[in-house]
Design an enzyme around this catalytic site. Structure first.
Site, PDB file in Angstrom:
ATOM      1  N   LYS A   1       0.819  -1.218   0.000  1.00 39.53           N
ATOM      2  CA  LYS A   1       0.000   0.000   0.000  1.00 39.53           C
ATOM      3  C   LYS A   1       0.853   1.269   0.000  1.00 39.53           C
ATOM      4  CE  LYS A   1      -1.824   0.875   3.968  1.00 39.53           C
ATOM      5  NZ  LYS A   1      -1.049   2.055   4.437  1.00 39.53           N
ATOM      6  N   THR A   2       1.836   1.325   0.906  1.00 39.87           N
ATOM      7  CA  THR A   2       2.649   2.542   1.021  1.00 39.87           C
ATOM      8  C   THR A   2       3.457   2.776  -0.244  1.00 39.87           C
ATOM      9  OG1 THR A   2       2.796   2.149   3.406  1.00 39.87           O
ATOM     10  CG2 THR A   2       4.313   3.750   2.473  1.00 39.87           C
TER      11      THR A   2
ATOM     12  N   ASP B   1      -4.626   8.108   3.204  1.00 39.44           N
ATOM     13  CA  ASP B   1      -4.150   6.784   3.614  1.00 39.44           C
ATOM     14  C   ASP B   1      -5.065   6.223   4.705  1.00 39.44           C
ATOM     15  OD1 ASP B   1      -2.537   4.563   3.849  1.00 39.44           O
ATOM     16  OD2 ASP B   1      -1.048   5.537   5.127  1.00 39.44           O
ATOM     17  N   GLU B   2      -5.137   4.895   4.805  1.00 45.06           N
ATOM     18  CA  GLU B   2      -5.934   4.217   5.843  1.00 45.06           C
ATOM     19  C   GLU B   2      -7.355   4.770   5.891  1.00 45.06           C
ATOM     20  OE1 GLU B   2      -4.790   1.658   7.116  1.00 45.06           O
ATOM     21  OE2 GLU B   2      -2.644   1.780   7.478  1.00 45.06           O
TER      22      GLU B   2
ATOM     23  N   GLN C   1      -9.684  -4.462   7.233  1.00 40.53           N
ATOM     24  CA  GLN C   1      -8.825  -4.110   8.366  1.00 40.53           C
ATOM     25  C   GLN C   1      -9.370  -2.910   9.138  1.00 40.53           C
ATOM     26  OE1 GLN C   1      -4.399  -4.707   7.866  1.00 40.53           O
ATOM     27  NE2 GLN C   1      -4.928  -4.671   5.692  1.00 40.53           N
TER      28      GLN C   1
ATOM     29  N   ARG D   1      -0.635 -11.010  10.064  1.00 41.44           N
ATOM     30  CA  ARG D   1       0.665 -10.504  10.536  1.00 41.44           C
ATOM     31  C   ARG D   1       1.750 -11.562  10.331  1.00 41.44           C
ATOM     32  NH1 ARG D   1      -0.397  -6.127   9.401  1.00 41.44           N
ATOM     33  NH2 ARG D   1      -2.266  -7.150   8.619  1.00 41.44           N
TER      34      ARG D   1
END
Length: 734
Positions: free
Chosen positions: A17-18, A202-203, A233, A601
């Protein structure tokens, strides 16, 4: 490459994503877009800093553009245009400490006692109002008939007036006032719409309604808005995140382009498939499925342990085994649903010399509420302990401030005695205010009562009595915040430690080799013995954030992180999913998303564990395996099988253990509620007469030989004659 028009990027866990966001910004710059016209907002300074660093690396140097948090962007806008709302441009921003101080002063002026209206609860209520864009007047119109809400209104109204008078804003105001600015002055809004022609968020799944309105207003003109997030998420709805923002993006922008990032660069295929088999049961989600070029990898290991101690020891043993094969401790994480679960793992890891660090919280025995209650218990054992007394004489708040405590300490020094000796002597309290004297007298009475009877009471009786009579439990309940609820759960979980001690389960309680004397003729069940063992436990310094250590944290804290090996304990209904969610479909979906976050994770190995019998809050019961375990594709599991009875659609039925078929497992909520009730209820003294046969929780059975008023003498079969306070003794008539 998509630069014009609304864009929704659904970025699955571990999908880069980043990198996608920063590459898109660099591409905009390469195509000639001025950095002046780009706005990128995120949630934390850390995330904003990382994004800026990556953009500058791709761009080959510093870029003069806004890459910052929502609050920082709003603050910069308000610094230029706050006068439109009647603020000076030199307004000050109150941080959390300033807000607390201001609210405390307001409550004092309004003569509202913090014992009945806790400050943290007031702050949480006001923050919720601002997030809902509810003014003090609107709050009163909605809730004004409730006396408790009326007090909140009075405080909110005065607090709002003080902020205005002081030309100040708090963090909530930065967001709220920027939205108001856009709504009240079209010219100001158009100025920023003209400037920020390319907006990136973002997010996006974590935005609340105020943040949503902020970016929506800015994007109305250019419609060049790009939001990046993952609806799977969204795990922060309890603190304001609104999943509708990302799910309804295409309704807000019907011409939106949707791009799904479904390739995962983190986990093995088995882990991704397992996570998907759980999350696909949610209805509030966009259709997508992660895939990877990596191999299948190890199957997910599942262990159904006998109890929570066995579960912790199994995980400690597995970690030791992995470390023996060359795995670094820092590559391993234990992710649990609640902080209260950490205690048993801290003890198990100490026993096996597994280094660990607790992230996002303090170690169990260092938590404020635990240290406060230990101080109360030490004071009962030894009233001359000035250190413990000074810690809790105003915990909970009872009007004994630092000035009063200073006077008492000086008095004790002058008479070369303990502070407790001074506060017991009414003649020495002349310099203390009447209100403080009254509170101190009640505090003294509480300590003296349990000190006098401590040899006749179990440690649990002392602990429960102190929680109740000190007002500590009630103060947390009155606070009515998520943080206070968590502290209550920690305090009631501490009863499990005490229950193990009272029942003689030393090994389960100490989790250390060699703490007990194997040659001792009888186990020590005294308060002094308990405090000694706790001191030994809490003095073990196994926490070094710079060392090669296992990471322990809640699943909420783990979002955005990754580890080669992940353990997820407590996979039981009522614990995970949490008891607050089992009857609410919306909350159940958030719990399922949290499970998805925890599972994704893991990069190489994922372990899931549960306990057939768990003691929580001092109460033990058989458990049901988590609904998430039953949703998980069994072909992806190895180890123990997951038991499921088809007739129970919501929970399944507990696996029959030791002839326990038909016994209904108690939910953690039931145990929590029962533990609260036991602590809060003060039982009426048993009416006894000479000749009655009785049973004492600590001394066993005996015969009453004398009963006069509140004092009863009992000849116990094994403990001999004891003189007891009838209104405090844990005694029943046979």
């Amino acid at each position: 490459m998509h630069t014009e028009g609304p864009l929704l990027i659904l970025a699955g866990a571990g999908s880069g994503k980043t990198s996608t966001m920063t590459s898109r910004i660099a591409h905009l710059l390469d195509t000639g877009v001025s950095p002046y016209n780009i706005l990128a907002v995120t949630f934390t300074n850390k995330a904003a800093g990382e994004m800026r660093d990556r953009v500058e690396q791709l761009a080959g140097g510093p870029v003069p553009m806004w890459i910052m948090t929502f609050h920082a962007a709003c603050l910069r806008i308000l610094r230029r245009d706050a006068d439109v709302l009647g603020y000076g441009k030199d307004f000050v921003v109150y941080d959390t400490v300033d807000v607390k101080s201001c609210i405390r002063r307001v409550m004092k002026e309004l003569d509202i006692d913090t014992k009945y209206c806790p400050i943290n609860g007031v702050i949480a209520a006001i923050s919720a109002c601002k997030e809902a864009e509810m003014s003090p007047k609107q709050y009163r119109e909605t809730f004004g008939q409730d006396p408790g809400k009326e007090r909140i209104y009075d405080i909110y109204k005065e607090y709002d007036r003080i902020l205005r008078r002081n030309n100040a804003m708090d963090f909530d105001d930065l967001l709220l006032n920027t939205v108001r600015l856009f709504e009240e002055d079209r010219q100001v809004l158009e100025k920023y719409q003209d400037r920020f022609r390319y907006i990136m968020v973002d997010e996006y799944q974590d935005t609340n309604r105020t943040q949503y309105k902020f970016v929506k207003y800015l994007a109305e003109a250019s419609r060049n808005i790009c939001v990046v997030g993952d609806d799977d998420q969204c795990i922060y709805q309890w603190r304001g995140a609104d999943i509708r923002n990302i799910l309804d993006f295409e309704k807000d922008f019907p011409d939106a382009t949707v791009i799904k990032l479904e390739q995962n660069y983190r986990s093995t295929a088995n882990i991704l498939d397992a996570a998907h088999s759980v999350i696909e049961n949610n209805h509030q989600r966009k259709s997508k499925k992660l895939w990877t070029d990596a191999g299948r990898g190890e199957k997910i290991m599942y262990r159904r342990a006998d109890n929570e101690t066995d579960e912790a020891m199994y995980i400690a043993q597995e970690i030791s085994h992995l470390a023996g094969k060359g795995m670094k401790y820092r590559d391993i994480a234990v992710l649990y649903r609640t902080n209260a679960q950490s205690r048993v793992f801290e003890e198990a890891f100490s026993r096996r010399n597994v280094p660990y660090r607790v992230v996002g919280s303090v170690r169990y025995y260092e938590r404020k509420e635990i240290k406060d209650m230990l101080a109360y218990m030490r004071l009962v054992q030894n009233p001359s302990d000035d250190v413990s007394l000074m810690r809790v004489i105003n915990e909970p708040k009872r009007g004994v401030g630092q000035t009063t405590v200073g006077k008492l300490a000086a008095l004790a020094r002058a008479y070369d005695t303990s502070i407790f000796s001074c506060i017991k002597d009414e003649s020495m309290m002349g310099g203390i205010g009447a209100k403080a004297r009254k509170s101190i007298a009640a505090f003294t009475e509480c300590i003296e009562k349990y000190h006098a009877e401590m040899e006749n009471l179990r440690v649990r009786d002392i602990y429960d009595g102190l929680l109740r009579d000190s007002g500590y439990m009630k103060a947390l309940e009155d606070e009515n915040t998520v943080e206070a609820d968590s502290r209550i759960e920690n305090l009631l979980e501490f009863r499990t430690v005490i229950e193990n001690y009272d029942n003689g389960e030393i090994e389960a309680m100490t989790a250390m080799e060699g703490l007990d004397d194997p040659e001792a003729s009888a186990p020590d069940r005294s308060l002094a013995g308990f405090l000694e063992k706790i001191s030994l436990l809490s003095d073990i310094d196994n926490h070094d954030s710079g060392a090669d250590a296992v990471t322990m944290m809640t699943m909420h804290s783990a979002k955005g992180l990754e580890f080669p090996v992940v353990f997820m304990p407590g996979m039981e209904d009522g614990l995970f999913p949490g008891w607050r969610s089992v009857d609410d479909p919306g909350k159940m979906e958030e719990e399922r998303r949290l499970c998805y976050v925890g599972m994704t994770r893991a990069k190489e190995r994922l372990y899931l564990t549960s306990a057939q019998y768990r003691v929580m809050y001092g109460k033990g019961s058989f458990t049901r395996e988590s609904v998430f375990m039953r949703e998980l594709d069994p072909k992806l599991l190895t180890g123990d099988a997951v038991y499921e009875k088809k007739s129970d659609a919501r929970f399944g039925t507990a696996k029959p253990i030791d002839g326990s078929a038909g016994r209904a497992p108690a939910m953690p909520f039931d145990r929590l509620r029962q533990a609260k009730r036991e602590v809060k209820e003060k039982k009426a003294p048993v009416q006894l007469s000479a000749g009655d046969r009785v049973r004492h929780a600590k001394f066993g059975e005996g015969l009453v030989v004398k009963a006069e008023g509140k004092i009863v003498e009992v000849m116990f079969d094994s403990a001999g004659k004891k003189k007891l306070a009838a209104d405090m003794a844990p005694i029943t008539k046979i």
